[in-house]
Design a protein around this motif. Structure first.
Motif, PDB file in Angstrom:
ATOM      1  N   LYS A 212       0.822  -1.191   0.000  1.00  0.00           N
ATOM      2  CA  LYS A 212       0.000   0.000   0.000  1.00  0.00           C
ATOM      3  C   LYS A 212       0.868   1.258   0.000  1.00  0.00           C
ATOM      4  N   ASN A 213       0.593   2.176  -0.927  1.00  0.00           N
ATOM      5  CA  ASN A 213       1.363   3.404  -1.030  1.00  0.00           C
ATOM      6  C   ASN A 213       0.612   4.510  -0.306  1.00  0.00           C
ATOM      7  N   ASN A 214       1.165   5.006   0.804  1.00  0.00           N
ATOM      8  CA  ASN A 214       0.494   6.066   1.546  1.00  0.00           C
ATOM      9  C   ASN A 214       1.185   7.407   1.375  1.00  0.00           C
ATOM     10  N   ASN A 215       1.958   7.537   0.321  1.00  0.00           N
ATOM     11  CA  ASN A 215       2.676   8.778   0.080  1.00  0.00           C
ATOM     12  C   ASN A 215       2.141   9.561  -1.110  1.00  0.00           C
ATOM     13  N   LYS A 216       0.962   9.206  -1.586  1.00  0.00           N
ATOM     14  CA  LYS A 216       0.375   9.903  -2.729  1.00  0.00           C
ATOM     15  C   LYS A 216      -0.751  10.816  -2.249  1.00  0.00           C
ATOM     16  N   ILE A 217      -0.632  12.088  -2.614  1.00  0.00           N
ATOM     17  CA  ILE A 217      -1.597  13.087  -2.169  1.00  0.00           C
ATOM     18  C   ILE A 217      -2.130  13.843  -3.370  1.00  0.00           C
ATOM     19  N   ALA A 218      -3.454  14.005  -3.435  1.00  0.00           N
ATOM     20  CA  ALA A 218      -4.091  14.822  -4.465  1.00  0.00           C
ATOM     21  C   ALA A 218      -4.539  16.140  -3.857  1.00  0.00           C
ATOM     22  N   ILE A 219      -4.141  17.240  -4.479  1.00  0.00           N
ATOM     23  CA  ILE A 219      -4.629  18.560  -4.108  1.00  0.00           C
ATOM     24  C   ILE A 219      -5.671  18.949  -5.149  1.00  0.00           C
ATOM     25  N   VAL A 220      -6.931  19.021  -4.734  1.00  0.00           N
ATOM     26  CA  VAL A 220      -8.020  19.314  -5.659  1.00  0.00           C
ATOM     27  C   VAL A 220      -8.397  20.787  -5.513  1.00  0.00           C
TER      28      VAL A 220
ATOM     29  N   LYS B 238     -19.090  14.535 -15.996  1.00  0.00           N
ATOM     30  CA  LYS B 238     -17.910  13.874 -16.541  1.00  0.00           C
ATOM     31  C   LYS B 238     -16.678  14.163 -15.697  1.00  0.00           C
ATOM     32  N   LYS B 239     -16.542  15.402 -15.231  1.00  0.00           N
ATOM     33  CA  LYS B 239     -15.398  15.758 -14.397  1.00  0.00           C
ATOM     34  C   LYS B 239     -15.377  14.935 -13.113  1.00  0.00           C
ATOM     35  N   GLY B 240     -16.550  14.760 -12.518  1.00  0.00           N
ATOM     36  CA  GLY B 240     -16.636  13.953 -11.297  1.00  0.00           C
ATOM     37  C   GLY B 240     -16.244  12.511 -11.536  1.00  0.00           C
ATOM     38  N   ILE B 241     -16.725  11.951 -12.630  1.00  0.00           N
ATOM     39  CA  ILE B 241     -16.412  10.559 -12.963  1.00  0.00           C
ATOM     40  C   ILE B 241     -14.925  10.397 -13.253  1.00  0.00           C
ATOM     41  N   LEU B 242     -14.360  11.339 -14.032  1.00  0.00           N
ATOM     42  CA  LEU B 242     -12.926  11.275 -14.344  1.00  0.00           C
ATOM     43  C   LEU B 242     -12.068  11.475 -13.100  1.00  0.00           C
ATOM     44  N   LEU B 243     -12.525  12.346 -12.196  1.00  0.00           N
ATOM     45  CA  LEU B 243     -11.793  12.565 -10.953  1.00  0.00           C
ATOM     46  C   LEU B 243     -11.752  11.284 -10.120  1.00  0.00           C
ATOM     47  N   LYS B 244     -12.886  10.637  -9.985  1.00  0.00           N
ATOM     48  CA  LYS B 244     -12.944   9.386  -9.226  1.00  0.00           C
ATOM     49  C   LYS B 244     -12.039   8.326  -9.856  1.00  0.00           C
ATOM     50  N   LYS B 245     -12.093   8.227 -11.162  1.00  0.00           N
ATOM     51  CA  LYS B 245     -11.260   7.255 -11.878  1.00  0.00           C
ATOM     52  C   LYS B 245      -9.782   7.546 -11.666  1.00  0.00           C
ATOM     53  N   TYR B 246      -9.411   8.826 -11.735  1.00  0.00           N
ATOM     54  CA  TYR B 246      -8.004   9.211 -11.566  1.00  0.00           C
ATOM     55  C   TYR B 246      -7.514   8.867 -10.162  1.00  0.00           C
ATOM     56  N   LEU B 247      -8.310   9.177  -9.160  1.00  0.00           N
ATOM     57  CA  LEU B 247      -7.924   8.891  -7.780  1.00  0.00           C
ATOM     58  C   LEU B 247      -7.722   7.391  -7.565  1.00  0.00           C
ATOM     59  N   THR B 248      -8.594   6.603  -8.185  1.00  0.00           N
ATOM     60  CA  THR B 248      -8.508   5.141  -8.034  1.00  0.00           C
ATOM     61  C   THR B 248      -7.299   4.581  -8.771  1.00  0.00           C
ATOM     62  N   GLU B 249      -7.139   4.971 -10.023  1.00  0.00           N
ATOM     63  CA  GLU B 249      -6.053   4.422 -10.842  1.00  0.00           C
ATOM     64  C   GLU B 249      -4.677   4.803 -10.319  1.00  0.00           C
ATOM     65  N   ASN B 250      -4.565   5.976  -9.713  1.00  0.00           N
ATOM     66  CA  ASN B 250      -3.275   6.430  -9.194  1.00  0.00           C
ATOM     67  C   ASN B 250      -3.070   6.077  -7.723  1.00  0.00           C
ATOM     68  N   LYS B 251      -4.016   5.338  -7.164  1.00  0.00           N
ATOM     69  CA  LYS B 251      -3.914   4.841  -5.793  1.00  0.00           C
ATOM     70  C   LYS B 251      -3.646   5.963  -4.792  1.00  0.00           C
ATOM     71  N   ILE B 252      -4.430   7.030  -4.967  1.00  0.00           N
ATOM     72  CA  ILE B 252      -4.337   8.170  -4.057  1.00  0.00           C
ATOM     73  C   ILE B 252      -4.955   7.782  -2.713  1.00  0.00           C
ATOM     74  N   GLU B 253      -4.265   8.118  -1.627  1.00  0.00           N
ATOM     75  CA  GLU B 253      -4.824   7.848  -0.307  1.00  0.00           C
ATOM     76  C   GLU B 253      -5.316   9.111   0.377  1.00  0.00           C
ATOM     77  N   TYR B 254      -4.594  10.214   0.205  1.00  0.00           N
ATOM     78  CA  TYR B 254      -4.973  11.473   0.834  1.00  0.00           C
ATOM     79  C   TYR B 254      -5.474  12.456  -0.220  1.00  0.00           C
ATOM     80  N   VAL B 255      -6.553  13.170   0.103  1.00  0.00           N
ATOM     81  CA  VAL B 255      -7.052  14.249  -0.739  1.00  0.00           C
ATOM     82  C   VAL B 255      -7.126  15.514   0.109  1.00  0.00           C
ATOM     83  N   ILE B 256      -6.574  16.602  -0.410  1.00  0.00           N
ATOM     84  CA  ILE B 256      -6.736  17.914   0.212  1.00  0.00           C
ATOM     85  C   ILE B 256      -7.612  18.735  -0.723  1.00  0.00           C
ATOM     86  N   ASP B 257      -8.864  18.949  -0.322  1.00  0.00           N
ATOM     87  CA  ASP B 257      -9.824  19.642  -1.172  1.00  0.00           C
ATOM     88  C   ASP B 257      -9.745  21.138  -0.888  1.00  0.00           C
ATOM     89  N   ASN B 258      -9.246  21.875  -1.861  1.00  0.00           N
ATOM     90  CA  ASN B 258      -8.953  23.298  -1.715  1.00  0.00           C
ATOM     91  C   ASN B 258     -10.048  24.190  -2.292  1.00  0.00           C
TER      92      ASN B 258
END
Length: 361
Positions: free
Chosen positions: A2-10, A72-92
């Motif tokens: 499990k990779n816990n070092n991937k963070i998405a800043i939205v 479409k943006k919501g669906i693509l966002l969910k897909k991106y988070l899943t495919e890139n194995k993002i664990e943390y999201v910072i919603d800005n």
């Protein structure tokens, strides 16, 4: 493993504005801390530097119709988070609508999410519905507020306790930078997004005119872009200030302009933790600001690193501008204290606070 070092800043974008500038600096801090950073933006606007990877949903979906584009943006966002194995999201982003937030909860699913609150109008980030917000955000890792006053507003209004204040960071710059050629000899400066409803340029212009700074050879530089730019220029012409007030386009490297100003000015009706104040002080330039609901009073120490005046008080602001010109002892005191007054907001210090926060969960 499990990779816990991937963070998405939205973020809504990396275009103009304090929240967007913060997103860029947050990417820099987290990259320096060793995290793999993914910057995800909803709108196709990029003015600030990108640290890490960029996923531009605005560019991808720009040719779709409005309703389909949002879905479409919501669906693509969910897909991106899943495919890139993002664990943390910072919603800005600002998050004022209930329907969009319900959709957002589906997108994030079981990810560890930190929600930012950038301004005192907290309903723009946590929805006007207190009942809805208490349900949705109770499972957030943290609601991160950019000032203590904002955190208090969230605690009181929404009865949400999983909150944390982390101030906006700043990058210290050389305040001996060469002065740009297009500037007058003596001037005050405003820099930021040109939006009248928040920044109150009417107060700025009327106070500057009333201060009689012009008679002492001072000009006013307004630097930025935004929806009120045309109306601002029209108002300057109407007030016969066109020779003394110059509107310049946005510059990512604003510091050479700021460091040669007598002081920077802030007249906002509301703020969060304004980047323009701390960036001004970081280059040794005093600040004259109105005491709006949150932000300035946590930064400005009156008569120490700047002047803090009553909000929406044209006379008080005009007197403050006049005082900063005529009282040389006060000016030198504020200038000498400016940079050291914000040393606690250095990029390194704030990065460590984010590191600690992320390691708690």
């Amino acid at each position: 493993m499990k990779n816990n070092n991937k963070i998405a800043i939205v973020s809504a974008s990396l275009g103009l504005g304090g929240a967007e500038r913060f997103a860029s600096l947050l990417g820099l801090m987290l990259t320096n801390l060793g995290y793999e950073v993914h910057n995800i933006i909803i709108l196709n606007e990029v003015n600030y530097q990108v640290y890490g990877k960029l996923y531009n949903l605005g560019e991808i979906c720009q040719n779709d119709n409005v309703v389909f584009r949002k879905i479409k943006k919501g669906i693509l966002l969910k897909k991106y988070l899943t495919e890139n194995k993002i664990e943390y999201v910072i919603d800005n982003r600002s998050r004022p609508t209930i329907i969009r937030e319900i959709f957002t909860q589906w997108v994030y699913n079981k990810l560890k999410v930190f929600y930012m609150v950038h301004i005192s109008k907290v309903q723009m980030y946590l929805s006007p519905s207190v009942f809805f917000s208490k349900i949705v955000y109770k499972n957030a890792v943290k609601i991160v507020c950019v000032s203590k006053s904002i955190e208090q507003l969230v605690n009181v209004k929404y009865q949400i306790k999983n909150t944390k204040t982390i101030y906006n960071p700043l990058v210290f710059q050389d305040f001996n930078a060469e002065k740009p050629n297009n500037l007058p000899e003596k001037y005050f400066i405003f820099f930021g997004r040109l939006e009248e409803n928040q920044k109150n340029f009417t107060l700025l212009l009327e106070s500057f005119q009333q201060s009689q700074a012009i008679k002492q050879g001072y000009h006013l530089i307004i630097m930025g872009d935004g929806p009120s730019k045309d109306n601002l220029i029209a108002k300057i012409k109407k007030m016969f200030l066109i020779e003394y007030v110059q509107v310049l386009p946005f510059h990512e490297d604003v510091f050479p302009y700021v460091c040669h100003a007598r002081a920077s000015l802030l007249t906002s009706r509301f703020e969060g933790f304004p980047m323009s104040i701390i960036e001004s002080l970081a280059v040794g330039t005093p600040v004259i600001s109105v005491d709006c609901e949150t932000g300035p009073k946590e930064i400005i120490q009156n008569n120490f690193n700047g002047l803090l005046v009553e909000n929406n008080n044209e006379n008080a602001l005009a007197e403050a501008i006049k005082k900063m010109i005529e009282d040389e002892k006060l000016y030198q005191t504020c200038k000498n204290n400016a940079q050291k007054s914000v040393e606690h907001l250095s990029l390194t210090t704030i990065a460590q606070q984010w590191k600690q926060l992320l390691s708690e969960k």
